[in-house]
Design a protein around this motif. Structure first.
Motif, PDB file in Angstrom:
ATOM      1  N   ASN A  55       1.226  -1.056   0.130  1.00 59.77           N
ATOM      2  CA  ASN A  55      -0.184  -0.365   0.152  1.00 59.77           C
ATOM      3  C   ASN A  55       1.150   1.137   0.083  1.00 59.77           C
ATOM      4  O   ASN A  55       2.026   1.151   0.334  1.00 59.77           O
ATOM      5  CB  ASN A  55      -1.315  -0.572   1.563  1.00 59.77           C
ATOM      6  N   PRO A  56       0.402   2.493  -0.875  1.00 61.24           N
ATOM      7  CA  PRO A  56       1.112   3.501  -0.555  1.00 61.24           C
ATOM      8  C   PRO A  56       1.801   4.398   0.273  1.00 61.24           C
ATOM      9  O   PRO A  56       0.552   4.098   1.066  1.00 61.24           O
ATOM     10  CB  PRO A  56       0.563   4.502  -1.493  1.00 61.24           C
ATOM     11  N   HIS A  57       3.193   4.829   0.418  1.00 64.82           N
ATOM     12  CA  HIS A  57       3.917   5.120   1.769  1.00 64.82           C
ATOM     13  C   HIS A  57       3.524   4.428   3.203  1.00 64.82           C
ATOM     14  O   HIS A  57       3.344   4.665   4.410  1.00 64.82           O
ATOM     15  CB  HIS A  57       2.875   6.189   2.102  1.00 64.82           C
ATOM     16  N   ASN A  58       2.965   2.450   3.062  1.00 62.62           N
ATOM     17  CA  ASN A  58       2.675   2.036   3.531  1.00 62.62           C
ATOM     18  C   ASN A  58       1.597   2.763   5.058  1.00 62.62           C
ATOM     19  O   ASN A  58       2.226   2.295   6.598  1.00 62.62           O
ATOM     20  CB  ASN A  58       3.794   1.639   5.177  1.00 62.62           C
ATOM     21  N   ARG A  59       0.309   3.449   4.731  1.00 66.14           N
ATOM     22  CA  ARG A  59       0.025   3.738   5.258  1.00 66.14           C
ATOM     23  C   ARG A  59      -1.251   2.928   6.033  1.00 66.14           C
ATOM     24  O   ARG A  59      -1.845   3.524   6.794  1.00 66.14           O
ATOM     25  CB  ARG A  59      -0.804   5.013   4.741  1.00 66.14           C
ATOM     26  N   GLN A  60      -1.502   2.059   5.512  1.00 70.63           N
ATOM     27  CA  GLN A  60      -2.266   0.595   6.106  1.00 70.63           C
ATOM     28  C   GLN A  60      -3.574   0.979   6.429  1.00 70.63           C
ATOM     29  O   GLN A  60      -4.441   1.747   7.157  1.00 70.63           O
ATOM     30  CB  GLN A  60      -1.323  -0.230   7.435  1.00 70.63           C
ATOM     31  N   PRO A  61      -4.048   2.151   4.765  1.00 72.91           N
ATOM     32  CA  PRO A  61      -5.953   2.583   5.035  1.00 72.91           C
ATOM     33  C   PRO A  61      -7.089   1.579   5.340  1.00 72.91           C
ATOM     34  O   PRO A  61      -7.595   2.210   5.125  1.00 72.91           O
ATOM     35  CB  PRO A  61      -5.565   3.842   3.873  1.00 72.91           C
ATOM     36  N   TRP A  62      -6.072   0.602   6.014  1.00 74.14           N
ATOM     37  CA  TRP A  62      -7.963   0.307   6.330  1.00 74.14           C
ATOM     38  C   TRP A  62      -8.966   0.032   7.220  1.00 74.14           C
ATOM     39  O   TRP A  62      -8.069  -0.033   8.308  1.00 74.14           O
ATOM     40  CB  TRP A  62      -7.575  -1.893   5.795  1.00 74.14           C
ATOM     41  N   LEU A  63      -9.831  -0.155   7.343  1.00 71.61           N
ATOM     42  CA  LEU A  63     -11.021   0.019   8.451  1.00 71.61           C
ATOM     43  C   LEU A  63     -11.679  -1.001   8.142  1.00 71.61           C
ATOM     44  O   LEU A  63     -12.822  -1.518   7.038  1.00 71.61           O
ATOM     45  CB  LEU A  63     -11.180   1.182   9.200  1.00 71.61           C
ATOM     46  N   LEU A  78      -9.975   7.810   6.571  1.00 69.35           N
ATOM     47  CA  LEU A  78     -10.139   8.870   6.075  1.00 69.35           C
ATOM     48  C   LEU A  78      -8.779   9.366   6.246  1.00 69.35           C
ATOM     49  O   LEU A  78      -8.299  10.822   5.480  1.00 69.35           O
ATOM     50  CB  LEU A  78     -11.156  10.020   5.747  1.00 69.35           C
ATOM     51  N   ASP A  79      -7.958   9.418   7.509  1.00 66.61           N
ATOM     52  CA  ASP A  79      -7.234  10.137   8.064  1.00 66.61           C
ATOM     53  C   ASP A  79      -5.165   9.850   7.411  1.00 66.61           C
ATOM     54  O   ASP A  79      -4.861  10.036   7.652  1.00 66.61           O
ATOM     55  CB  ASP A  79      -6.953  10.020   9.886  1.00 66.61           C
ATOM     56  N   ARG A  80      -5.642   8.563   6.303  1.00 69.01           N
ATOM     57  CA  ARG A  80      -4.419   7.949   6.333  1.00 69.01           C
ATOM     58  C   ARG A  80      -4.354   8.021   5.392  1.00 69.01           C
ATOM     59  O   ARG A  80      -3.798   7.286   4.263  1.00 69.01           O
ATOM     60  CB  ARG A  80      -4.342   6.950   6.382  1.00 69.01           C
ATOM     61  N   ARG A  81      -4.673   8.687   3.944  1.00 68.43           N
ATOM     62  CA  ARG A  81      -4.446   9.134   2.670  1.00 68.43           C
ATOM     63  C   ARG A  81      -3.610   9.926   2.207  1.00 68.43           C
ATOM     64  O   ARG A  81      -2.839  10.281   2.918  1.00 68.43           O
ATOM     65  CB  ARG A  81      -6.541  10.151   2.163  1.00 68.43           C
ATOM     66  N   LEU A  82      -3.200  10.191   0.605  1.00 65.92           N
ATOM     67  CA  LEU A  82      -1.859  11.209   1.088  1.00 65.92           C
ATOM     68  C   LEU A  82      -2.089  12.390  -0.214  1.00 65.92           C
ATOM     69  O   LEU A  82      -1.849  12.777  -1.272  1.00 65.92           O
ATOM     70  CB  LEU A  82      -1.039  10.621   0.179  1.00 65.92           C
ATOM     71  N   PRO A  83      -2.683  13.504   0.198  1.00 62.64           N
ATOM     72  CA  PRO A  83      -3.160  14.439  -0.652  1.00 62.64           C
ATOM     73  C   PRO A  83      -1.900  15.301  -0.993  1.00 62.64           C
ATOM     74  O   PRO A  83      -2.060  15.879  -2.213  1.00 62.64           O
ATOM     75  CB  PRO A  83      -4.187  15.456   0.708  1.00 62.64           C
ATOM     76  N   ALA A  84      -1.081  15.246  -0.959  1.00 61.66           N
ATOM     77  CA  ALA A  84      -0.225  15.491  -1.326  1.00 61.66           C
ATOM     78  C   ALA A  84       0.174  14.920  -3.123  1.00 61.66           C
ATOM     79  O   ALA A  84       0.369  15.177  -3.748  1.00 61.66           O
ATOM     80  CB  ALA A  84       1.202  16.479  -0.970  1.00 61.66           C
ATOM     81  N   TYR A  88      -6.570  12.284  -5.923  1.00 66.49           N
ATOM     82  CA  TYR A  88      -7.489  12.242  -5.441  1.00 66.49           C
ATOM     83  C   TYR A  88      -7.876  10.310  -5.298  1.00 66.49           C
ATOM     84  O   TYR A  88      -9.126   9.626  -5.625  1.00 66.49           O
ATOM     85  CB  TYR A  88      -7.994  11.542  -7.459  1.00 66.49           C
ATOM     86  N   ASP A  89      -6.489  10.177  -4.673  1.00 67.94           N
ATOM     87  CA  ASP A  89      -7.009   9.010  -3.394  1.00 67.94           C
ATOM     88  C   ASP A  89      -6.675   7.839  -5.391  1.00 67.94           C
ATOM     89  O   ASP A  89      -7.144   6.387  -3.860  1.00 67.94           O
ATOM     90  CB  ASP A  89      -8.254   8.529  -2.576  1.00 67.94           C
ATOM     91  N   ARG A  90      -6.405   7.927  -5.750  1.00 69.95           N
ATOM     92  CA  ARG A  90      -6.027   6.571  -6.345  1.00 69.95           C
ATOM     93  C   ARG A  90      -5.676   5.444  -5.688  1.00 69.95           C
ATOM     94  O   ARG A  90      -5.554   4.184  -5.813  1.00 69.95           O
ATOM     95  CB  ARG A  90      -5.362   6.833  -8.036  1.00 69.95           C
ATOM     96  N   GLN A  91      -4.454   5.414  -5.303  1.00 72.05           N
ATOM     97  CA  GLN A  91      -3.020   4.932  -5.190  1.00 72.05           C
ATOM     98  C   GLN A  91      -3.893   4.364  -3.640  1.00 72.05           C
ATOM     99  O   GLN A  91      -3.575   3.380  -3.421  1.00 72.05           O
ATOM    100  CB  GLN A  91      -1.798   5.483  -4.653  1.00 72.05           C
ATOM    101  N   ILE A  92      -4.284   5.594  -3.005  1.00 69.37           N
ATOM    102  CA  ILE A  92      -5.029   4.308  -1.861  1.00 69.37           C
ATOM    103  C   ILE A  92      -5.929   4.033  -2.000  1.00 69.37           C
ATOM    104  O   ILE A  92      -6.024   2.456  -1.168  1.00 69.37           O
ATOM    105  CB  ILE A  92      -5.024   5.631  -0.789  1.00 69.37           C
ATOM    106  N   VAL A  93      -6.060   3.790  -2.876  1.00 66.77           N
ATOM    107  CA  VAL A  93      -8.047   2.734  -3.827  1.00 66.77           C
ATOM    108  C   VAL A  93      -6.819   1.349  -4.455  1.00 66.77           C
ATOM    109  O   VAL A  93      -7.548   0.216  -3.887  1.00 66.77           O
ATOM    110  CB  VAL A  93      -8.874   3.788  -4.580  1.00 66.77           C
ATOM    111  N   ILE A  94      -5.900   1.556  -4.980  1.00 68.11           N
ATOM    112  CA  ILE A  94      -4.948   0.928  -5.137  1.00 68.11           C
ATOM    113  C   ILE A  94      -4.269  -0.132  -4.894  1.00 68.11           C
ATOM    114  O   ILE A  94      -4.724  -1.367  -3.995  1.00 68.11           O
ATOM    115  CB  ILE A  94      -3.978   1.286  -6.123  1.00 68.11           C
ATOM    116  N   ALA A 126     -13.465  11.858  -7.708  1.00 65.60           N
ATOM    117  CA  ALA A 126     -12.073  13.045  -6.745  1.00 65.60           C
ATOM    118  C   ALA A 126     -12.354  12.972  -5.769  1.00 65.60           C
ATOM    119  O   ALA A 126     -10.805  13.322  -5.207  1.00 65.60           O
ATOM    120  CB  ALA A 126     -12.820  14.436  -7.368  1.00 65.60           C
ATOM    121  N   THR A 127     -12.979  12.552  -4.610  1.00 72.17           N
ATOM    122  CA  THR A 127     -11.883  11.392  -3.420  1.00 72.17           C
ATOM    123  C   THR A 127     -12.547  10.507  -3.112  1.00 72.17           C
ATOM    124  O   THR A 127     -13.539   9.982  -3.241  1.00 72.17           O
ATOM    125  CB  THR A 127     -12.584  13.081  -2.725  1.00 72.17           C
ATOM    126  N   LEU A 128     -12.406   9.849  -2.107  1.00 70.94           N
ATOM    127  CA  LEU A 128     -12.764   9.330  -0.779  1.00 70.94           C
ATOM    128  C   LEU A 128     -13.857   9.366   0.277  1.00 70.94           C
ATOM    129  O   LEU A 128     -13.321  11.106   0.298  1.00 70.94           O
ATOM    130  CB  LEU A 128     -11.757   7.880  -0.465  1.00 70.94           C
TER     131      LEU A 128
END
Length: 373
Positions: A55-63, A78-84, A88-94, A126-128
Protein backbone atom coordinates in the motif's frame (compact mmCIF):
# COMPACT_ATOMS: atom_id res chain seq x y z
CA UNK A 1 3.45 3.11 -4.12
CA UNK A 2 7.50 4.39 -3.58
CA UNK A 3 9.05 5.36 -0.17
CA UNK A 4 12.12 7.04 1.40
CA UNK A 5 13.12 3.77 3.06
CA UNK A 6 16.78 2.80 3.16
CA UNK A 7 20.06 3.71 4.78
CA UNK A 8 21.56 7.17 4.42
CA UNK A 9 25.31 6.86 3.94
CA UNK A 10 27.27 8.70 6.58
CA UNK A 11 30.97 9.44 6.40
CA UNK A 12 33.35 9.29 9.34
CA UNK A 13 32.07 9.19 12.90
CA UNK A 14 33.47 5.78 13.84
CA UNK A 15 32.99 6.42 17.52
CA UNK A 16 29.41 7.47 16.88
CA UNK A 17 28.81 4.30 14.92
CA UNK A 18 30.16 2.18 17.74
CA UNK A 19 27.82 3.92 20.16
CA UNK A 20 24.72 2.99 18.14
CA UNK A 21 25.75 -0.34 16.62
CA UNK A 22 23.22 -2.17 18.78
CA UNK A 23 20.31 -0.09 17.50
CA UNK A 24 18.58 -2.63 15.28
CA UNK A 25 15.16 -2.64 13.62
CA UNK A 26 12.04 -2.89 15.76
CA UNK A 27 10.91 -6.50 16.21
CA UNK A 28 7.58 -5.57 17.77
CA UNK A 29 6.61 -3.52 14.71
CA UNK A 30 6.80 -6.67 12.58
CA UNK A 31 4.81 -8.95 14.88
CA UNK A 32 1.78 -9.11 12.49
CA UNK A 33 3.94 -10.98 9.97
CA UNK A 34 4.79 -13.61 12.59
CA UNK A 35 1.25 -13.84 13.95
CA UNK A 36 -0.62 -14.09 10.65
CA UNK A 37 -2.89 -17.13 10.53
CA UNK A 38 -3.11 -17.64 14.28
CA UNK A 39 -6.72 -16.43 14.57
CA UNK A 40 -9.35 -19.13 15.01
CA UNK A 41 -12.33 -17.27 13.48
CA UNK A 42 -12.09 -17.56 9.67
CA UNK A 43 -12.72 -13.89 8.82
CA UNK A 44 -10.19 -12.68 11.34
CA UNK A 45 -7.72 -15.25 10.06
CA UNK A 46 -8.14 -13.96 6.50
CA UNK A 47 -7.77 -10.39 7.75
CA UNK A 48 -4.51 -11.25 9.50
CA UNK A 49 -3.03 -11.86 6.05
CA UNK A 50 -4.85 -9.04 4.25
CA UNK A 51 -3.23 -6.38 6.46
CA UNK A 52 0.14 -7.42 5.01
CA UNK A 53 -0.83 -6.10 1.57
CA UNK A 54 1.31 -3.54 -0.27
CA UNK A 55 0.00 0.00 0.00
CA UNK A 56 1.27 3.54 -0.69
CA UNK A 57 3.71 4.96 1.86
CA UNK A 58 2.75 2.03 4.13
CA UNK A 59 -0.28 4.00 5.32
CA UNK A 60 -2.33 0.80 5.89
CA UNK A 61 -5.56 2.76 5.32
CA UNK A 62 -7.98 -0.09 6.02
CA UNK A 63 -10.88 -0.12 8.49
CA UNK A 64 -13.06 -3.21 8.77
CA UNK A 65 -16.42 -3.87 10.42
CA UNK A 66 -17.37 -7.52 10.91
CA UNK A 67 -21.00 -8.03 9.92
CA UNK A 68 -23.08 -10.94 11.20
CA UNK A 69 -21.24 -14.24 11.12
CA UNK A 70 -20.24 -14.41 7.45
CA UNK A 71 -19.49 -10.90 6.16
CA UNK A 72 -17.47 -7.71 6.61
CA UNK A 73 -17.43 -4.16 5.34
CA UNK A 74 -14.21 -2.42 4.29
CA UNK A 75 -13.75 1.34 4.66
CA UNK A 76 -10.91 3.75 4.08
CA UNK A 77 -9.39 5.42 7.12
CA UNK A 78 -9.70 8.95 5.74
CA UNK A 79 -6.93 10.21 8.01
CA UNK A 80 -4.47 7.98 6.15
CA UNK A 81 -4.78 9.46 2.69
CA UNK A 82 -1.93 11.24 0.89
CA UNK A 83 -3.40 14.54 -0.30
CA UNK A 84 -0.17 16.01 -1.69
CA UNK A 85 1.03 13.08 -3.84
CA UNK A 86 -2.33 11.32 -4.30
CA UNK A 87 -4.90 14.14 -4.47
CA UNK A 88 -7.64 11.96 -5.99
CA UNK A 89 -6.97 8.96 -3.71
CA UNK A 90 -6.19 6.71 -6.68
CA UNK A 91 -3.14 5.10 -5.08
CA UNK A 92 -4.95 4.63 -1.77
CA UNK A 93 -7.73 2.78 -3.61
CA UNK A 94 -5.15 0.57 -5.33
CA UNK A 95 -3.91 -0.33 -1.84
CA UNK A 96 -7.46 -1.40 -0.96
CA UNK A 97 -7.47 -3.62 -4.03
CA UNK A 98 -4.29 -5.36 -2.89
CA UNK A 99 -5.89 -5.83 0.54
CA UNK A 100 -8.97 -7.46 -1.01
CA UNK A 101 -6.85 -9.82 -3.12
CA UNK A 102 -4.88 -11.05 -0.10
CA UNK A 103 -8.16 -11.38 1.80
CA UNK A 104 -9.58 -13.55 -0.98
CA UNK A 105 -6.43 -15.68 -1.19
CA UNK A 106 -6.40 -16.25 2.57
CA UNK A 107 -10.13 -17.07 2.69
CA UNK A 108 -9.66 -19.59 -0.12
CA UNK A 109 -7.12 -21.44 2.03
CA UNK A 110 -10.06 -22.21 4.33
CA UNK A 111 -12.25 -23.07 1.31
CA UNK A 112 -14.26 -19.85 1.55
CA UNK A 113 -15.17 -17.93 -1.54
CA UNK A 114 -15.47 -14.15 -1.30
CA UNK A 115 -18.39 -12.33 -2.90
CA UNK A 116 -17.08 -8.75 -3.13
CA UNK A 117 -19.38 -5.82 -3.87
CA UNK A 118 -17.35 -2.69 -4.54
CA UNK A 119 -18.54 0.75 -3.40
CA UNK A 120 -22.03 -0.54 -2.54
CA UNK A 121 -23.26 2.94 -1.57
CA UNK A 122 -21.69 4.71 -4.54
CA UNK A 123 -18.38 6.38 -5.25
CA UNK A 124 -16.72 9.69 -6.06
CA UNK A 125 -13.76 9.65 -8.45
CA UNK A 126 -12.49 12.94 -7.05
CA UNK A 127 -12.19 11.85 -3.43
CA UNK A 128 -12.86 9.03 -1.01
CA UNK A 129 -15.42 9.61 1.71
CA UNK A 130 -17.06 7.76 4.58
CA UNK A 131 -18.97 5.38 2.32
CA UNK A 132 -17.69 1.78 2.25
CA UNK A 133 -15.08 0.67 -0.25
CA UNK A 134 -16.43 -2.87 -0.34
CA UNK A 135 -18.74 -5.35 1.29
CA UNK A 136 -17.57 -8.96 1.41
CA UNK A 137 -19.58 -12.10 2.06
CA UNK A 138 -17.73 -15.35 2.75
CA UNK A 139 -19.17 -18.42 1.04
CA UNK A 140 -18.29 -21.83 2.57
CA UNK A 141 -16.91 -24.20 -0.03
CA UNK A 142 -16.81 -21.40 -2.57
CA UNK A 143 -13.11 -21.52 -3.41
CA UNK A 144 -10.01 -23.68 -3.26
CA UNK A 145 -6.40 -22.85 -2.45
CA UNK A 146 -4.40 -20.67 -4.81
CA UNK A 147 -0.65 -21.47 -5.11
CA UNK A 148 0.20 -17.78 -4.76
CA UNK A 149 -0.96 -17.77 -1.15
CA UNK A 150 2.17 -19.70 -0.17
CA UNK A 151 4.22 -16.54 -0.86
CA UNK A 152 2.19 -13.98 1.12
CA UNK A 153 4.52 -13.97 4.13
CA UNK A 154 7.64 -13.70 1.96
CA UNK A 155 6.28 -10.89 -0.24
CA UNK A 156 8.22 -7.63 -0.08
CA UNK A 157 8.64 -4.33 -1.87
CA UNK A 158 12.41 -4.49 -2.14
CA UNK A 159 13.72 -0.93 -2.00
CA UNK A 160 17.42 -1.78 -2.13
CA UNK A 161 19.86 -1.40 -5.03
CA UNK A 162 19.46 -4.22 -7.54
CA UNK A 163 22.24 -6.48 -8.75
CA UNK A 164 23.82 -6.06 -12.17
CA UNK A 165 22.17 -9.12 -13.67
CA UNK A 166 19.14 -9.32 -15.89
CA UNK A 167 15.82 -10.97 -15.14
CA UNK A 168 15.18 -13.99 -17.35
CA UNK A 169 12.58 -13.59 -20.11
CA UNK A 170 10.46 -16.49 -18.84
CA UNK A 171 10.20 -14.88 -15.39
CA UNK A 172 9.16 -11.55 -16.88
CA UNK A 173 6.55 -13.39 -18.94
CA UNK A 174 5.17 -15.13 -15.84
CA UNK A 175 4.91 -11.81 -14.02
CA UNK A 176 3.12 -10.26 -17.00
CA UNK A 177 0.64 -13.11 -17.10
CA UNK A 178 -0.02 -12.80 -13.37
CA UNK A 179 -0.73 -9.08 -13.66
CA UNK A 180 -3.07 -9.51 -16.64
CA UNK A 181 -6.19 -10.20 -14.60
CA UNK A 182 -9.33 -8.36 -13.53
CA UNK A 183 -9.40 -6.50 -16.87
CA UNK A 184 -5.91 -5.08 -16.30
CA UNK A 185 -3.21 -5.08 -18.99
CA UNK A 186 0.30 -5.90 -17.77
CA UNK A 187 3.59 -5.32 -19.56
CA UNK A 188 7.10 -6.32 -18.50
CA UNK A 189 10.47 -5.50 -20.06
CA UNK A 190 14.03 -6.50 -19.29
CA UNK A 191 17.19 -4.46 -19.60
CA UNK A 192 16.30 -2.93 -22.97
CA UNK A 193 16.71 0.57 -24.44
CA UNK A 194 13.18 1.27 -23.17
CA UNK A 195 14.34 0.37 -19.67
CA UNK A 196 17.16 2.91 -20.02
CA UNK A 197 14.60 5.54 -20.97
CA UNK A 198 12.41 4.60 -18.01
CA UNK A 199 15.35 4.69 -15.60
CA UNK A 200 15.93 8.30 -16.59
CA UNK A 201 12.25 9.26 -16.57
CA UNK A 202 11.46 7.66 -13.23
CA UNK A 203 14.51 9.28 -11.67
CA UNK A 204 13.45 12.70 -12.94
CA UNK A 205 10.01 12.10 -11.46
CA UNK A 206 11.54 11.11 -8.13
CA UNK A 207 13.58 14.32 -8.14
CA UNK A 208 10.42 16.30 -8.85
CA UNK A 209 8.67 14.75 -5.85
CA UNK A 210 11.61 15.45 -3.54
CA UNK A 211 12.14 18.98 -4.84
CA UNK A 212 8.47 19.95 -4.56
CA UNK A 213 8.09 21.21 -0.98
CA UNK A 214 4.54 19.96 -0.35
CA UNK A 215 5.11 16.45 -1.67
CA UNK A 216 8.49 16.06 0.01
CA UNK A 217 7.05 17.31 3.30
CA UNK A 218 4.27 14.73 3.08
CA UNK A 219 6.94 12.01 3.06
CA UNK A 220 9.04 13.67 5.75
CA UNK A 221 6.02 13.90 8.05
CA UNK A 222 5.53 10.15 7.67
CA UNK A 223 9.13 9.19 8.42
CA UNK A 224 9.68 7.09 11.54
CA UNK A 225 13.29 7.76 12.45
CA UNK A 226 14.85 5.06 14.62
CA UNK A 227 13.49 1.86 16.14
CA UNK A 228 11.59 3.61 18.93
CA UNK A 229 9.58 5.73 16.51
CA UNK A 230 8.91 2.73 14.30
CA UNK A 231 7.67 0.69 17.26
CA UNK A 232 5.40 3.53 18.37
CA UNK A 233 3.98 4.10 14.87
CA UNK A 234 4.50 1.03 12.65
CA UNK A 235 3.36 2.71 9.47
CA UNK A 236 4.73 5.34 7.13
CA UNK A 237 8.38 5.33 6.06
CA UNK A 238 10.69 3.48 8.43
CA UNK A 239 14.29 4.63 8.80
CA UNK A 240 16.08 2.21 11.10
CA UNK A 241 19.46 0.72 11.86
CA UNK A 242 22.87 1.82 13.06
CA UNK A 243 23.52 4.32 10.26
CA UNK A 244 20.19 6.04 10.89
CA UNK A 245 20.83 6.13 14.62
CA UNK A 246 24.25 7.64 14.00
CA UNK A 247 22.84 10.25 11.64
CA UNK A 248 20.14 11.12 14.15
CA UNK A 249 22.73 11.43 16.92
CA UNK A 250 24.92 13.88 14.99
CA UNK A 251 21.97 15.88 13.69
CA UNK A 252 22.16 14.81 10.05
CA UNK A 253 19.03 12.66 9.97
CA UNK A 254 15.97 14.42 11.34
CA UNK A 255 12.80 15.85 9.87
CA UNK A 256 14.24 19.33 9.62
CA UNK A 257 17.30 18.32 7.58
CA UNK A 258 15.35 15.92 5.38
CA UNK A 259 12.89 18.70 4.54
CA UNK A 260 15.69 21.21 3.85
CA UNK A 261 16.80 20.91 0.22
CA UNK A 262 20.09 22.64 1.06
CA UNK A 263 21.11 20.21 3.80
CA UNK A 264 23.69 17.44 3.52
CA UNK A 265 21.13 14.90 4.74
CA UNK A 266 18.70 15.83 1.97
CA UNK A 267 21.41 15.63 -0.68
CA UNK A 268 22.68 12.27 0.54
CA UNK A 269 19.12 10.94 0.45
CA UNK A 270 18.76 12.19 -3.12
CA UNK A 271 22.04 10.53 -4.13
CA UNK A 272 20.96 7.27 -2.55
CA UNK A 273 17.70 7.18 -4.49
CA UNK A 274 19.45 7.97 -7.75
CA UNK A 275 21.56 4.85 -7.25
CA UNK A 276 18.40 2.81 -6.64
CA UNK A 277 16.70 4.19 -9.73
CA UNK A 278 19.68 3.48 -11.95
CA UNK A 279 19.96 -0.09 -10.66
CA UNK A 280 16.63 -1.17 -12.19
CA UNK A 281 17.16 -4.17 -14.51
CA UNK A 282 13.71 -3.93 -16.01
CA UNK A 283 10.22 -2.58 -15.46
CA UNK A 284 6.62 -3.71 -15.24
CA UNK A 285 3.50 -1.63 -15.55
CA UNK A 286 -0.26 -2.04 -15.30
CA UNK A 287 -2.91 -0.14 -17.25
CA UNK A 288 -6.67 0.01 -17.61
CA UNK A 289 -9.37 2.54 -18.47
CA UNK A 290 -9.61 4.11 -15.00
CA UNK A 291 -13.25 4.88 -15.64
CA UNK A 292 -14.41 3.96 -12.15
CA UNK A 293 -12.97 3.21 -8.72
CA UNK A 294 -13.44 -0.45 -9.59
CA UNK A 295 -10.66 -0.08 -12.17
CA UNK A 296 -8.35 1.12 -9.40
CA UNK A 297 -9.34 -1.75 -7.11
CA UNK A 298 -8.71 -4.18 -9.96
CA UNK A 299 -5.26 -2.68 -10.53
CA UNK A 300 -4.44 -3.32 -6.87
CA UNK A 301 -5.62 -6.92 -7.08
CA UNK A 302 -3.62 -7.50 -10.25
CA UNK A 303 -0.54 -5.90 -8.72
CA UNK A 304 -0.78 -8.11 -5.64
CA UNK A 305 -0.76 -11.18 -7.88
CA UNK A 306 2.19 -9.86 -9.88
CA UNK A 307 4.11 -9.13 -6.68
CA UNK A 308 3.41 -12.60 -5.29
CA UNK A 309 4.45 -14.19 -8.57
CA UNK A 310 7.71 -12.22 -8.54
CA UNK A 311 8.28 -13.45 -4.99
CA UNK A 312 7.73 -17.06 -6.08
CA UNK A 313 10.37 -16.57 -8.81
CA UNK A 314 12.93 -14.92 -6.57
CA UNK A 315 12.58 -11.58 -8.40
CA UNK A 316 12.59 -8.29 -6.50
CA UNK A 317 9.96 -5.69 -7.28
CA UNK A 318 9.52 -2.10 -6.11
CA UNK A 319 6.86 0.47 -7.10
CA UNK A 320 8.45 3.55 -8.64
CA UNK A 321 5.31 5.42 -9.61
CA UNK A 322 6.04 9.10 -8.94
CA UNK A 323 5.53 9.94 -12.62
CA UNK A 324 1.96 8.62 -12.37
CA UNK A 325 0.97 11.08 -9.63
CA UNK A 326 -1.56 13.80 -10.35
CA UNK A 327 -0.38 17.03 -8.72
CA UNK A 328 0.43 20.08 -10.89
CA UNK A 329 4.23 19.96 -10.68
CA UNK A 330 4.26 16.40 -12.05
CA UNK A 331 1.99 17.13 -15.03
CA UNK A 332 4.70 17.20 -17.72
CA UNK A 333 6.30 13.94 -16.57
CA UNK A 334 2.83 12.39 -16.20
CA UNK A 335 2.17 13.21 -19.86
CA UNK A 336 5.62 11.99 -20.89
CA UNK A 337 5.30 8.57 -19.29
CA UNK A 338 1.77 8.07 -20.60
CA UNK A 339 2.85 9.04 -24.12
CA UNK A 340 5.75 6.59 -23.81
CA UNK A 341 4.07 3.48 -22.41
CA UNK A 342 0.44 4.28 -21.58
CA UNK A 343 -0.99 2.94 -24.83
CA UNK A 344 -3.99 5.24 -24.54
CA UNK A 345 -4.94 3.90 -21.11
CA UNK A 346 -4.27 5.01 -17.55
CA UNK A 347 -1.02 3.80 -16.03
CA UNK A 348 -1.98 2.48 -12.62
CA UNK A 349 1.36 1.00 -11.49
CA UNK A 350 4.96 1.32 -12.66
CA UNK A 351 7.56 -0.78 -10.87
CA UNK A 352 11.25 -1.57 -11.22
CA UNK A 353 12.36 -5.20 -11.20
CA UNK A 354 15.62 -7.02 -10.65
CA UNK A 355 17.50 -9.12 -8.14
CA UNK A 356 18.48 -7.99 -4.67
CA UNK A 357 19.40 -9.35 -1.29
CA UNK A 358 16.45 -10.34 0.92
CA UNK A 359 15.05 -7.65 3.21
CA UNK A 360 12.98 -7.80 6.35
CA UNK A 361 9.25 -7.20 6.41
CA UNK A 362 7.76 -3.72 6.55
CA UNK A 363 6.24 -2.67 9.91
CA UNK A 364 2.52 -3.22 10.37
CA UNK A 365 -0.14 -2.16 12.84
CA UNK A 366 -1.78 -5.12 14.64
CA UNK A 367 -4.97 -6.42 13.07
CA UNK A 368 -7.08 -5.23 16.01
CA UNK A 369 -6.29 -1.60 15.16
CA UNK A 370 -8.12 -2.00 11.83
CA UNK A 371 -11.36 -3.32 13.37
CA UNK A 372 -14.24 -0.98 14.14
CA UNK A 373 -17.50 -1.62 15.95
Amino acid sequence: MATRRGVLKLVGGGCVMAAVAANGPSRSARAPWREAGEETEFRRRALSYAILAPNPHNRQPWLVRLVGDDALTLYCDLDRRLPATDPYDRQIVIGHGAFLELLALAAAEDSYGTEITLFPDGEDMATLDARPVASVRFVPGGAGPDPLFAHVLARRSNKEAYEARDVEAEKLAAMMQAGSDFGVSATTIGNTPMAETLRDLTWRAHQMEMNTPATNQESVDLMRIGAKEVAANPDGIELEGAFIAAGKLIGMVNRETLADQTSAGFQQGLNMFEALAMSARGFAWLTNGNQTRTDQINAGRAYARMNLTATSLGVSIHPWSQSLQEYPEMADLYDEVHDLIGGGQRLQMLVRVGYAKPIMATPRWPMETHLIA
